[in-house]
Design an enzyme around this catalytic site. Structure first.
Site, PDB file in Angstrom:
ATOM      1  N   GLU A 168      -3.071  -4.432  -3.390  1.00 38.59           N
ATOM      2  CA  GLU A 168      -3.582  -5.252  -4.492  1.00 38.59           C
ATOM      3  C   GLU A 168      -3.612  -4.442  -5.788  1.00 38.59           C
ATOM      4  O   GLU A 168      -3.250  -4.928  -6.860  1.00 38.59           O
ATOM      5  CB  GLU A 168      -5.014  -5.745  -4.197  1.00 38.59           C
ATOM      6  CG  GLU A 168      -5.160  -6.504  -2.905  1.00 38.59           C
ATOM      7  CD  GLU A 168      -5.567  -5.602  -1.734  1.00 38.59           C
ATOM      8  OE1 GLU A 168      -4.892  -4.577  -1.490  1.00 38.59           O
ATOM      9  OE2 GLU A 168      -6.552  -5.932  -1.068  1.00 38.59           O
ATOM     10  N   ASN A 206       0.831  -1.202   0.000  1.00 37.29           N
ATOM     11  CA  ASN A 206       0.000   0.000   0.000  1.00 37.29           C
ATOM     12  C   ASN A 206       0.866   1.253   0.000  1.00 37.29           C
ATOM     13  O   ASN A 206       1.983   1.266   0.513  1.00 37.29           O
ATOM     14  CB  ASN A 206      -1.068  -0.007   1.107  1.00 37.29           C
ATOM     15  CG  ASN A 206      -0.560  -0.277   2.511  1.00 37.29           C
ATOM     16  OD1 ASN A 206       0.491  -0.852   2.698  1.00 37.29           O
ATOM     17  ND2 ASN A 206      -1.332   0.146   3.489  1.00 37.29           N
ATOM     18  N   PHE A 207       0.328   2.281  -0.619  1.00 37.49           N
ATOM     19  CA  PHE A 207       1.064   3.507  -0.899  1.00 37.49           C
ATOM     20  C   PHE A 207       0.121   4.662  -0.569  1.00 37.49           C
ATOM     21  O   PHE A 207      -0.659   5.102  -1.407  1.00 37.49           O
ATOM     22  CB  PHE A 207       1.471   3.495  -2.384  1.00 37.49           C
ATOM     23  CG  PHE A 207       2.311   4.653  -2.827  1.00 37.49           C
ATOM     24  CD1 PHE A 207       3.433   5.048  -2.121  1.00 37.49           C
ATOM     25  CD2 PHE A 207       1.991   5.342  -3.981  1.00 37.49           C
ATOM     26  CE1 PHE A 207       4.207   6.107  -2.551  1.00 37.49           C
ATOM     27  CE2 PHE A 207       2.759   6.400  -4.430  1.00 37.49           C
ATOM     28  CZ  PHE A 207       3.869   6.787  -3.706  1.00 37.49           C
ATOM     29  N   SER A 262      -3.481  13.126   1.339  1.00 34.94           N
ATOM     30  CA  SER A 262      -4.877  13.441   1.039  1.00 34.94           C
ATOM     31  C   SER A 262      -5.782  12.243   1.278  1.00 34.94           C
ATOM     32  O   SER A 262      -6.964  12.300   0.947  1.00 34.94           O
ATOM     33  CB  SER A 262      -5.018  13.931  -0.406  1.00 34.94           C
ATOM     34  OG  SER A 262      -4.809  12.863  -1.295  1.00 34.94           O
ATOM     35  N   TYR A 263      -5.250  11.205   1.832  1.00 32.92           N
ATOM     36  CA  TYR A 263      -5.965   9.980   2.183  1.00 32.92           C
ATOM     37  C   TYR A 263      -6.654   9.313   1.000  1.00 32.92           C
ATOM     38  O   TYR A 263      -6.391   8.172   0.698  1.00 32.92           O
ATOM     39  CB  TYR A 263      -6.992  10.234   3.302  1.00 32.92           C
ATOM     40  CG  TYR A 263      -6.391  10.436   4.669  1.00 32.92           C
ATOM     41  CD1 TYR A 263      -5.233  11.193   4.837  1.00 32.92           C
ATOM     42  CD2 TYR A 263      -6.980   9.893   5.797  1.00 32.92           C
ATOM     43  CE1 TYR A 263      -4.679  11.386   6.095  1.00 32.92           C
ATOM     44  CE2 TYR A 263      -6.424  10.093   7.063  1.00 32.92           C
ATOM     45  CZ  TYR A 263      -5.275  10.837   7.198  1.00 32.92           C
ATOM     46  OH  TYR A 263      -4.732  11.029   8.438  1.00 32.92           O
ATOM     47  N   ASN A 297      -1.282   8.429   0.994  1.00 31.11           N
ATOM     48  CA  ASN A 297      -1.076   9.813   0.593  1.00 31.11           C
ATOM     49  C   ASN A 297      -1.681  10.722   1.655  1.00 31.11           C
ATOM     50  O   ASN A 297      -2.701  10.366   2.263  1.00 31.11           O
ATOM     51  CB  ASN A 297      -1.755  10.039  -0.769  1.00 31.11           C
ATOM     52  CG  ASN A 297      -1.406  11.376  -1.363  1.00 31.11           C
ATOM     53  OD1 ASN A 297      -2.022  12.381  -1.035  1.00 31.11           O
ATOM     54  ND2 ASN A 297      -0.423  11.382  -2.232  1.00 31.11           N
ATOM     55  N   CYS A 329     -10.389  -4.686   0.094  1.00 31.68           N
ATOM     56  CA  CYS A 329     -11.456  -3.700   0.297  1.00 31.68           C
ATOM     57  C   CYS A 329     -12.399  -3.730  -0.910  1.00 31.68           C
ATOM     58  O   CYS A 329     -12.132  -4.382  -1.921  1.00 31.68           O
ATOM     59  CB  CYS A 329     -10.863  -2.303   0.492  1.00 31.68           C
ATOM     60  SG  CYS A 329     -10.273  -1.514  -1.024  1.00 31.68           S
TER      61      CYS A 329
HETATM   62 ZN   LIG Z   1      -8.145  -2.001  -1.454  1.00 23.49          ZN
END
Ligand SMILES: [Zn+2]
Length: 146
Positions: free
Chosen positions: A58, A45-46, A50-51, A48, A90
């Site tokens: 994935e 996961n990457f 700004s969420y 930011n 998700c």
């Molecule tokens: Zn996801």
């Protein structure tokens, strides 16, 4: 895929998880995509500031497979996160996985695991996202490159 292949895919996702950039959620996730020839492409996961722009592991792994022209070769994905209980993709990632499955033209197995432990749960994308919407619903042939 044999049990050894699944274990190697989970371990690749665990290794990628260590590279997660997750300073906001502090929820590191790794993913590993297996291709028809056994190659493995990983993602983490990457996040930011700004969420909302954050990318899940994935998605990163599937986009990397696509960037290598290999999205049609995906046969499985492993997703690893959390402490002891396996996590699942998700909702957004389920949609992205459904698209990848239609493009690949084969079922993609989803192996879910935790950061540690031997527990692995296998899901199909149809199980994770029943009645999904995809390129076929738009009358597009995802196998056609034109
Ligand atoms: Zn996801």
């Amino acid at each position: 895929m044999g049990e050894g292949d699944v274990k190697r895919l989970i371990e690749a996702a665990r290794a990628a998880r260590k590279n997660a950039y997750a300073p906001y959620s502090r929820f590191a996730v790794g993913a590993a995509v297996r291709l028809t020839n056994g190659d493995v492409i990983v993602g983490a996961n990457f996040e930011n500031a700004s969420y909302g722009l954050s990318l899940c592991a994935e998605t990163v792994a599937l986009a990397a497979a696509n960037a290598q022209g290999r999205i049609i070769d995906v046969v499985a994905i492993a997703v690893v996160g959390g402490d002891s209980a396996p996590i699942t993709p998700c909702g957004r990632c389920r949609q992205i996985l459904a698209e990848a499955e239609q493009v690949a033209g084969r079922r993609i197995a989803v192996y879910c695991a935790a950061s540690s432990g031997d527990s692995v749960v296998e899901h199909s994308i149809a199980e994770l996202l029943p009645f999904s919407f995809g390129p076929n619903d738009l009358g597009l042939d995802p196998y056609s490159k034109s």
